[in-house]
Design a protein around this motif. Structure first.
Motif, short mmCIF file in Angstrom:
data_model
loop_
_atom_site.label_atom_id
_atom_site.label_comp_id
_atom_site.label_asym_id
_atom_site.label_seq_id
_atom_site.Cartn_x
_atom_site.Cartn_y
_atom_site.Cartn_z
N UNK A 13 11.94 5.64 10.39
CA UNK A 13 12.59 5.92 11.68
C UNK A 13 12.69 4.60 12.43
N UNK A 14 13.89 4.23 12.81
CA UNK A 14 14.10 2.97 13.51
C UNK A 14 14.01 3.17 15.01
N UNK A 15 13.30 2.27 15.68
CA UNK A 15 13.31 2.19 17.13
C UNK A 15 13.78 0.78 17.47
N UNK A 16 13.88 0.48 18.74
CA UNK A 16 14.37 -0.83 19.14
C UNK A 16 13.58 -1.99 18.58
N UNK A 17 12.29 -1.82 18.38
CA UNK A 17 11.47 -2.93 17.90
C UNK A 17 10.53 -2.56 16.76
N UNK A 18 10.68 -1.36 16.20
CA UNK A 18 9.72 -0.95 15.18
C UNK A 18 10.36 0.00 14.17
N UNK A 19 9.68 0.10 13.05
CA UNK A 19 9.95 1.15 12.07
C UNK A 19 8.75 2.08 12.15
N UNK A 20 9.02 3.37 12.28
CA UNK A 20 7.95 4.36 12.44
C UNK A 20 7.92 5.27 11.22
N UNK A 21 6.71 5.52 10.73
CA UNK A 21 6.48 6.49 9.66
C UNK A 21 5.48 7.51 10.22
N UNK A 22 5.88 8.77 10.27
CA UNK A 22 5.00 9.83 10.76
C UNK A 22 4.11 10.27 9.61
N UNK A 23 2.79 10.26 9.84
CA UNK A 23 1.83 10.60 8.78
C UNK A 23 1.03 11.84 9.15
N UNK A 24 0.40 12.45 8.12
CA UNK A 24 -0.28 13.73 8.31
C UNK A 24 -1.75 13.65 8.66
N UNK A 25 -2.29 12.44 8.85
CA UNK A 25 -3.66 12.31 9.32
C UNK A 25 -3.85 10.98 10.03
N UNK A 26 -4.87 10.94 10.88
CA UNK A 26 -5.21 9.70 11.57
C UNK A 26 -6.03 8.86 10.61
N UNK A 27 -5.60 7.65 10.39
CA UNK A 27 -6.31 6.74 9.49
C UNK A 27 -7.34 5.97 10.30
N UNK A 28 -8.61 6.24 10.03
CA UNK A 28 -9.68 5.57 10.76
C UNK A 28 -9.97 4.22 10.12
N UNK A 29 -10.21 3.21 10.95
CA UNK A 29 -10.52 1.90 10.38
C UNK A 29 -11.86 1.92 9.67
N UNK A 30 -12.05 0.99 8.73
CA UNK A 30 -13.34 0.93 8.04
C UNK A 30 -14.45 0.57 9.03
N UNK A 31 -15.64 1.05 8.74
CA UNK A 31 -16.80 0.73 9.58
C UNK A 31 -17.05 -0.77 9.50
N UNK A 32 -17.46 -1.34 10.62
CA UNK A 32 -17.75 -2.79 10.63
C UNK A 32 -19.20 -3.05 10.44
#
Length: 176
Positions: A157-176
């Motif tokens: 999906x194109x926006x003015x400054x980005x390409x967007x991909x809608x995903x089916x889950x929230x990707x949590x960052x790895x633990x630090x």
């Protein structure tokens, strides 16, 4: 020059540039992503990313998280980014405490964004580095892609400054 002709009428006709085809979206979830202001996915292309996704009934939770984290201006003014935006349903799996903690929420959002516009050609296989400095594994082909194990429901999906991909889950960052 013929009598009565002007120099302008003798100039060769301008050749119209062929229309540039917009990148094609893919995925079974694109119908639910359409913006409410009537422009549909094509209408999102003229707007900065947060403004564009806030108009989509499927991405209001993502837009709300960006506002809550104070990242609207950062994302709307970023040049050429890719956003892996979780659907509204995906956000329901995130702990309320994480949603209320600005540092955690910012870390989650930064893990969902990469530099440059990443379309289907870049999603086939490999890793993308996020703005958080972590990596997301991408794989798939012919409109069936995953990122970090999440299925892309509607992509490219194109926006003015980005390409967007809608995903089916929230990707949590790895633990630090």
């Amino acid at each position: 020059m013929k009598k009565g002709a002007t120099a302008a009428s003798q100039a060769p006709a301008a050749v119209a540039a062929p229309p540039v085809a917009a990148p094609q979206t893919f995925g079974t979830g694109c119908a639910s992503v359409q913006g409410t202001s009537g422009g549909g996915l094509a209408g999102m292309a003229a707007q900065p990313v947060v403004t564009a996704v806030a108009d989509s009934p499927e991405l209001t939770s993502f837009a709300s998280a960006v506002r809550k984290a104070g990242m609207v201006e950062t994302l709307d003014t970023a040049p050429e980014i890719t956003v892996f935006a979780p659907s509204n349903a995906a956000w329901s799996a995130v702990k309320k405490a994480d949603m209320d903690d600005g540092m955690i929420l910012t870390g989650i959002l930064m893990h969902l964004i990469v530099e440059g516009r990443q379309g289907p050609d870049e999603l086939g296989s490999g890793e993308l580095e996020t703005l958080r400095g972590s990596t997301l594994e991408v794989e798939g082909s012919e409109g069936a892609y995953t990122v970090g194990g999440a299925k892309i429901l509607c992509g490219n999906i194109r926006t003015g400054n980005a390409t967007v991909h809608v995903i089916d889950k929230v990707l949590l960052p790895p633990e630090e």
